[in-house]
Motif scaffolding. Structure first.
Motif, PDB file in Angstrom:
ATOM      1  N   ILE A  34     -22.212 -15.014  88.713  1.00  0.00           N
ATOM      2  CA  ILE A  34     -21.135 -14.738  90.238  1.00  0.00           C
ATOM      3  C   ILE A  34     -19.756 -14.645  89.544  1.00  0.00           C
ATOM      4  O   ILE A  34     -18.968 -13.995  90.317  1.00  0.00           O
ATOM      5  CB  ILE A  34     -21.534 -15.971  90.931  1.00  0.00           C
ATOM      6  CG1 ILE A  34     -23.024 -15.968  91.480  1.00  0.00           C
ATOM      7  CG2 ILE A  34     -20.687 -16.277  92.078  1.00  0.00           C
ATOM      8  CD1 ILE A  34     -23.441 -17.095  92.173  1.00  0.00           C
ATOM      9  N   SER A  35     -19.411 -15.549  88.521  1.00  0.00           N
ATOM     10  CA  SER A  35     -18.021 -15.587  88.181  1.00  0.00           C
ATOM     11  C   SER A  35     -17.562 -14.299  87.741  1.00  0.00           C
ATOM     12  O   SER A  35     -16.368 -13.969  87.999  1.00  0.00           O
ATOM     13  CB  SER A  35     -17.911 -16.726  87.052  1.00  0.00           C
ATOM     14  OG  SER A  35     -18.429 -18.189  87.553  1.00  0.00           O
ATOM     15  N   HIS A  36     -18.358 -13.843  86.963  1.00  0.00           N
ATOM     16  CA  HIS A  36     -18.114 -12.577  86.375  1.00  0.00           C
ATOM     17  C   HIS A  36     -17.789 -11.423  87.488  1.00  0.00           C
ATOM     18  O   HIS A  36     -16.867 -10.601  87.635  1.00  0.00           O
ATOM     19  CB  HIS A  36     -18.899 -11.909  85.214  1.00  0.00           C
ATOM     20  CG  HIS A  36     -18.525 -10.738  84.527  1.00  0.00           C
ATOM     21  ND1 HIS A  36     -19.096  -9.478  84.946  1.00  0.00           N
ATOM     22  CD2 HIS A  36     -17.703 -10.177  83.653  1.00  0.00           C
ATOM     23  CE1 HIS A  36     -18.426  -8.382  84.102  1.00  0.00           C
ATOM     24  NE2 HIS A  36     -17.525  -9.064  83.549  1.00  0.00           N
ATOM     25  N   LEU A  37     -18.617 -11.354  88.386  1.00  0.00           N
ATOM     26  CA  LEU A  37     -18.708 -10.568  89.734  1.00  0.00           C
ATOM     27  C   LEU A  37     -17.430 -10.681  90.443  1.00  0.00           C
ATOM     28  O   LEU A  37     -16.663  -9.800  90.855  1.00  0.00           O
ATOM     29  CB  LEU A  37     -19.701 -10.599  90.342  1.00  0.00           C
ATOM     30  CG  LEU A  37     -21.131  -9.910  89.950  1.00  0.00           C
ATOM     31  CD1 LEU A  37     -22.242 -10.189  90.881  1.00  0.00           C
ATOM     32  CD2 LEU A  37     -20.800  -8.498  90.023  1.00  0.00           C
ATOM     33  N   VAL A  38     -17.099 -11.940  90.602  1.00  0.00           N
ATOM     34  CA  VAL A  38     -15.931 -12.590  91.353  1.00  0.00           C
ATOM     35  C   VAL A  38     -14.543 -11.889  90.876  1.00  0.00           C
ATOM     36  O   VAL A  38     -13.657 -11.242  91.249  1.00  0.00           O
ATOM     37  CB  VAL A  38     -15.635 -13.599  91.843  1.00  0.00           C
ATOM     38  CG1 VAL A  38     -14.109 -14.009  92.291  1.00  0.00           C
ATOM     39  CG2 VAL A  38     -16.631 -14.440  92.520  1.00  0.00           C
ATOM     40  N   VAL A  39     -14.322 -12.126  89.427  1.00  0.00           N
ATOM     41  CA  VAL A  39     -13.483 -11.480  88.659  1.00  0.00           C
ATOM     42  C   VAL A  39     -13.065  -9.980  88.498  1.00  0.00           C
ATOM     43  O   VAL A  39     -12.190  -9.385  88.726  1.00  0.00           O
ATOM     44  CB  VAL A  39     -13.475 -12.009  87.002  1.00  0.00           C
ATOM     45  CG1 VAL A  39     -12.339 -11.277  86.254  1.00  0.00           C
ATOM     46  CG2 VAL A  39     -13.259 -13.387  86.969  1.00  0.00           C
ATOM     47  N   VAL A  40     -14.447  -9.330  88.339  1.00  0.00           N
ATOM     48  CA  VAL A  40     -14.428  -7.918  88.164  1.00  0.00           C
ATOM     49  C   VAL A  40     -13.833  -7.138  89.683  1.00  0.00           C
ATOM     50  O   VAL A  40     -13.195  -6.228  89.878  1.00  0.00           O
ATOM     51  CB  VAL A  40     -15.986  -7.329  87.984  1.00  0.00           C
ATOM     52  CG1 VAL A  40     -15.947  -5.927  88.456  1.00  0.00           C
ATOM     53  CG2 VAL A  40     -16.195  -7.584  86.646  1.00  0.00           C
ATOM     54  N   THR A  41     -14.437  -7.971  90.662  1.00  0.00           N
ATOM     55  CA  THR A  41     -14.248  -7.532  92.114  1.00  0.00           C
ATOM     56  C   THR A  41     -12.473  -7.543  92.442  1.00  0.00           C
ATOM     57  O   THR A  41     -11.758  -6.646  92.745  1.00  0.00           O
ATOM     58  CB  THR A  41     -14.743  -8.095  93.051  1.00  0.00           C
ATOM     59  OG1 THR A  41     -16.249  -7.988  93.082  1.00  0.00           O
ATOM     60  CG2 THR A  41     -14.433  -7.856  94.558  1.00  0.00           C
ATOM     61  N   ILE A  42     -12.087  -8.720  91.862  1.00  0.00           N
ATOM     62  CA  ILE A  42     -10.541  -8.872  92.010  1.00  0.00           C
ATOM     63  C   ILE A  42      -9.703  -7.871  91.356  1.00  0.00           C
ATOM     64  O   ILE A  42      -8.888  -7.301  91.725  1.00  0.00           O
ATOM     65  CB  ILE A  42     -10.135 -10.230  91.853  1.00  0.00           C
ATOM     66  CG1 ILE A  42     -10.694 -11.213  92.865  1.00  0.00           C
ATOM     67  CG2 ILE A  42      -8.434 -10.375  91.848  1.00  0.00           C
ATOM     68  CD1 ILE A  42     -10.492 -12.807  92.622  1.00  0.00           C
ATOM     69  N   PHE A  43     -10.199  -7.855  90.031  1.00  0.00           N
ATOM     70  CA  PHE A  43      -9.320  -7.047  89.221  1.00  0.00           C
ATOM     71  C   PHE A  43      -9.321  -5.591  89.393  1.00  0.00           C
ATOM     72  O   PHE A  43      -8.331  -4.934  89.626  1.00  0.00           O
ATOM     73  CB  PHE A  43      -9.710  -7.536  87.852  1.00  0.00           C
ATOM     74  CG  PHE A  43      -9.114  -6.540  86.630  1.00  0.00           C
ATOM     75  CD1 PHE A  43      -7.764  -6.890  86.043  1.00  0.00           C
ATOM     76  CD2 PHE A  43      -9.500  -5.472  86.068  1.00  0.00           C
ATOM     77  CE1 PHE A  43      -6.931  -6.273  85.236  1.00  0.00           C
ATOM     78  CE2 PHE A  43      -8.552  -4.835  85.064  1.00  0.00           C
ATOM     79  CZ  PHE A  43      -7.507  -5.252  84.734  1.00  0.00           C
TER      80      PHE A  43
END
Length: 305
Positions: free
Chosen positions: A240-249
């Motif tokens: 989940i954390s990686h997906l959130v970062v990828v989505t924002i960036f």
């Protein structure tokens, strides 16, 4: 750092986020707090990973590398931004602008590739758990980190060459808080048709290829999770954390570099998200639901006290 040209411009004026003096003071305070929070949060995460043996695996190795990258990334932009909030003459030299563009592109492109490798790491951990340590060994992780930085260095050097081979003869006003390639191209008095093609092809390739690899990795991860009878939530929570970062960036970067021209309105506001907000949020996002990081930070706090 950049090829010689016949530009008459020796410095650029950065208009920043506001021209109102009282608003600039407020923005200075806000972004100073954000910058300090970014430095402290990412530094603590690096320190926790380095000092706690329980976090000595590939997932946290990549995470500490991302934190180091974010410290460098935000530090090439925010300090000059803070100075300009208080300065009466909001300028940056031609060489300073070139250096800022180079390192901004270098670190941003490195992060694109690193996020793809982090997705692959999660794919191996969930889809091949018994072989995870063998596949993602220390040598492989170091190779991936090196590949990320090397790719960023090579591509950013090419971008720099094609940007600073142009002639800049005025105007020299950039409606932004740092030197960014699309806005510099608008100020050039040379033919920028080749640069526009390179920007579109290069930006699309660098953003879309790693993003495609990320999507493939997560497609296979989700397919594997569906087949898990127990521990499904725990397996997904690590992603989940990686997906959130990828989505924002990737979301903000793609809007900035691949969007149609008629949407090029709030460049500075969009840039704040992926140059300043994301590096601050990354350590919070990755540690918010991670018990191992929580415990490592508590142990680190006890050692410091």
């Amino acid at each position: 750092m950049h090829p010689r040209n016949h530009s008459t411009v020796t410095e650029f004026i950065l208009l920043g986020l506001s021209t109102d003096p009282s608003t600039q003071i407020l923005l200075f305070q806000i972004f100073l707090i954000i910058y300090l929070a970014t430095l402290v949060g990412n530094f603590l995460l690096i320190l926790a990973v380095r000092t706690d043996g329980r976090l000595h695996n590939s997932m946290y190795f990549f995470l500490s590398s991302l934190s180091f990258l974010d410290i460098c990334y935000t530090s090439i932009i925010v300090p000059k931004m803070l100075v300009n909030f208080l300065a009466s003459k909001k300028t940056i030299s031609f060489t300073g602008c070139a250096l800022q563009v180079y390192f901004y592109l270098f670190l941003g492109e490195t992060e694109c590739v690193l996020l793809a490798f982090m997705a692959y790491d999660r794919f191996v951990a969930i889809c091949n758990p018994l072989r995870y340590n063998a596949i993602m060994n220390t040598e492989v992780c170091i190779w991936m980190i090196g590949a990320s930085w090397s790719t960023g260095c090579i591509i950013s050097s090419m971008d720099m060459y094609f940007t600073y081979r142009l002639t800049y003869c005025g105007p020299n006003v950039i409606n932004h808080f740092f030197c960014e390639v699309p806005l510099l191209l608008q100020l050039s008095c040379s033919d920028i048709s080749v640069n526009n093609i390179i920007k579109l092809v290069g930006g699309t390739s660098l953003l879309c290829i790693p993003l495609t690899l990320i999507l493939i990795s997560y497609f296979k991860i989700f397919a594997a999770i569906v087949r898990i009878h127990s521990g499904r939530y725990k397996a997904f929570s690590t992603c989940i954390s990686h997906l959130v970062v990828v989505t924002i960036f990737y979301g903000t970067a793609m809007f900035m570099y691949i969007r149609p021209k008629h949407l090029a309105t709030e460049d500075a506001v969009v840039s704040v998200f992926y140059t300043i907000a994301t590096p601050m949020l990354n350590p919070l996002i990755y540690s918010l639901r991670n018990k191992d990081v929580h415990q490592a930070l508590r142990r680190l706090g006890r050692c410091i006290n």
